[in-house]
Write a protein that holds these residues in place. Structure first.
Motif, short mmCIF file in Angstrom:
data_model
loop_
_atom_site.label_atom_id
_atom_site.label_comp_id
_atom_site.label_asym_id
_atom_site.label_seq_id
_atom_site.Cartn_x
_atom_site.Cartn_y
_atom_site.Cartn_z
N GLY A 36 22.48 -23.13 -21.14
CA GLY A 36 23.79 -23.74 -20.94
C GLY A 36 23.69 -25.15 -20.39
O GLY A 36 22.75 -25.49 -19.69
N VAL A 37 24.70 -25.97 -20.71
CA VAL A 37 24.67 -27.40 -20.39
C VAL A 37 24.46 -27.66 -18.90
O VAL A 37 23.63 -28.49 -18.50
CB VAL A 37 25.96 -28.10 -20.87
N LYS A 38 25.19 -26.94 -18.06
CA LYS A 38 25.14 -27.20 -16.62
C LYS A 38 23.75 -26.91 -16.05
O LYS A 38 23.18 -27.73 -15.32
CB LYS A 38 26.19 -26.32 -15.94
N LYS A 39 23.19 -25.76 -16.40
CA LYS A 39 21.85 -25.41 -15.88
C LYS A 39 20.79 -26.32 -16.48
O LYS A 39 19.81 -26.67 -15.80
CB LYS A 39 21.53 -23.94 -16.16
N GLY B 32 31.34 -22.10 -22.71
CA GLY B 32 30.24 -22.47 -21.81
C GLY B 32 30.75 -22.63 -20.38
O GLY B 32 31.81 -22.08 -20.02
N ASP B 33 30.03 -23.41 -19.58
CA ASP B 33 30.33 -23.50 -18.15
C ASP B 33 31.72 -24.08 -17.90
O ASP B 33 31.98 -25.24 -18.22
CB ASP B 33 29.29 -24.39 -17.46
N VAL B 58 32.15 -27.89 -19.44
CA VAL B 58 31.39 -29.12 -19.24
C VAL B 58 31.68 -30.10 -20.38
O VAL B 58 31.81 -31.29 -20.15
CB VAL B 58 29.87 -28.80 -19.16
N LYS B 59 31.82 -29.58 -21.59
CA LYS B 59 31.93 -30.48 -22.74
C LYS B 59 33.34 -30.73 -23.24
O LYS B 59 33.60 -31.77 -23.81
CB LYS B 59 31.11 -29.90 -23.91
#
Lengths: 366, 124
Positions: A36-39, B32-33, B58-59
């Protein structure tokens, strides 16, 4: 995958690693992996991330007095660059706008260039047309990997002893695990790290070896974008384009001191006018004061509701732990701490002009 | 009462005349996050299909739609400080808002779990 998308030599590996593939600048590229982007973002800042940046263009410019030649297209001091020194530079147009940003390495009798994927065909045509007495050799047979993060030097040194001796913005030739590579101590995450130019047929082998190290995770384009935004680096096509001058873009440092006096690059008159008289708009950091991220194209208003600019890059900064953005505002509002509003979904949301970078750059300068 | 679903990836839990609404596990996975959630104001009247909340990962930013016609009775205040609850507990603590049900007939148009699962499989 659409048929007209190009792939890099690591495409099969991205799929194997569970990369979520998206079209980017004509290539089928991983925007993120299962982490995932954050990690992925946080892992790069804490340890080390491996990025496939093979979609970017690599080329060699050869010929007599090649440093003089490239200076006719850019405002950087390339002649003042030491052997194997690297410089962030700009391809300019006659109006003082920026055609692309790119990296130039002085290889003595030639230059090594890295240009943006979306601009590369146009850049090559532009360089070839303007420097007819020089040879532009496009390196279609090479991939480009970026190894970024505080553990990058330690990891890469295991495969290529001595590579930790390079300092930020320096290049050298190294065998990495027996593979001949061109290694630059550079990158676009704000962290220490390397960009590694590797033959296409060895790229997957090299990537697997690096990913085999405990510190290294594969990182996608999503985290690459949030990493570069947090450290205040420009994304060409969003933060810079053919209508922005280096001075409007707050890239005064990319215009060499000698070049300001001597000129000899496209748009010199505009750049000098902007330096002497100032600019009416400027690129600044923008910090939304709430939790809501403000995305590109969000309008910026003064406290009376007048539109004074626009966000060009914005999102959530995982290391900053909050929303971060940059954009252009009228110069009278560019002072750090100026209170502004962002028009998010029709509502004014409080923000302020912030110092860039949001997260400190941590390059290795020896 | 069982949880029902919409093709916009909201889930709806009906208890008496009140529906609790959130986004599905499928939706949070795809997004996602999650870094920000904006819930609708209490007392706000919504029509079925109207965008009434925002979820940002996030995106990207996405709208959340009212699954039914009615009035917002509560927003999940916990999401203000902990938007990541949507990732960790999408169909539990990560609920978005509660609303009164203005037209019970609309409940008939929601998907049951099996139908929603089939709908998602068709998207992959």
């Amino acid at each position: 995958m659409s048929d007209d998308l190009k792939t890099t030599p690591l495409h099969a590996l991205h799929i194997e690693l569970g990369g979520k593939m998206v079209p980017f600048a004509g290539y089928d590229m991983p925007v993120q992996y299962p982490l995932g982007v954050k990690k992925e973002h946080l892992h790069t800042r804490e340890a080390c991330g491996l990025f496939d940046v093979s979609h970017m263009g690599q080329a060699l410019l050869k010929g007599d007095d090649v440093q003089d030649a490239i200076e006719t297209l850019t405002p950087s001091d390339i002649k003042g660059l030491a052997q194997n020194g690297i410089r962030y530079s700009l391809l300019m147009n006659d109006e003082g706008g920026i055609r692309d940003d790119f990296m130039v390495t002085n290889r003595g009798d030639h230059l090594y260039l890295v240009v943006n994927a979306a601009c590369k065909e146009a850049d090559y045509a532009h360089i070839a047309a303007n420097l007819p007495n020089h040879t532009l050799e496009i390196l279609e047979d090479r991939a480009l990997l970026a190894l970024q993060g505080p553990k990058a030097a330690e990891v890469l040194n295991r495969f290529a002893p001595g590579v930790d001796q390079l300092i930020f913005m320096q290049m050298g030739e190294y065998d990495i695990a027996g593979i001949p590579c061109l290694v630059s101590r550079s990158g676009y995450t704000g962290e220490d790290g390397y960009e590694i130019s590797v033959p296409n047929d060895k790229a997957e082998d090299l990537a697997r070896k690096l990913l085999g190290e405990a510190e290294v995770e594969a990182i996608g384009l999503g985290a690459r974008d949030s990493l570069r935004l947090e450290v205040g680096l420009c994304l060409y096509g969003s933060d810079l384009d053919t209508t922005t001058s280096p001075i409007e873009g707050s890239l005064n440092w990319a215009v060499g001191k000698r070049r300001r006096i001597d000129g000899g690059f496209p748009g010199h008159d505009v750049v000098m006018k902007h330096l002497a008289e100032g600019v009416s708009r400027k690129r600044v950091g923008i910090k939304p004061l709430g939790r809501a991220p403000a995305r590109a194209h969000t309008e910026v208003a003064d406290k009376d509701g007048n539109i004074i600019g626009e966000i060009t890059s914005g999102g959530f900064g995982p290391s900053f732990e909050g929303p971060v953005a940059m954009g252009y505002v009228k110069t009278e509002f560019a002072k750090i701490g100026t209170e502004i509003d962002l028009i998010i979904r029709g509502k004014a949301v409080a923000a302020e002009i912030a110092k860039l970078p949001f997260v400190p750059q941590r390059y290795y300068k020896g | 009462m069982a949880i029902k679903y919409t093709e916009d990836h909201e889930w709806v839990l009906v208890e008496g005349n009140i529906a609790t609404v959130g986004i599905t596990d499928y939706a949070q996975n795809a997004l996602g996050d999650i870094v920000f959630v904006e819930t609708p104001d209490v007392g706000h009247s919504v029509d079925k299909g109207e965008d009434c909340a925002v979820v940002e990962s996030v995106k990207t930013a996405s709208d959340v739609f009212a699954p039914l016609t009615g009035e917002i009775t509560e927003g999940n205040a916990a999401l203000e400080d902990e938007p990541e609850l949507v990732n960790s507990s999408p169909e539990g603590d990560g609920w978005f808002f509660k609303m009164s049900i203005g037209d019970e007939a609309e409940l008939e148009n929601l998907l049951d779990e099996a139908a929603y699962k089939e709908f998602c499989e068709g998207l992959d």
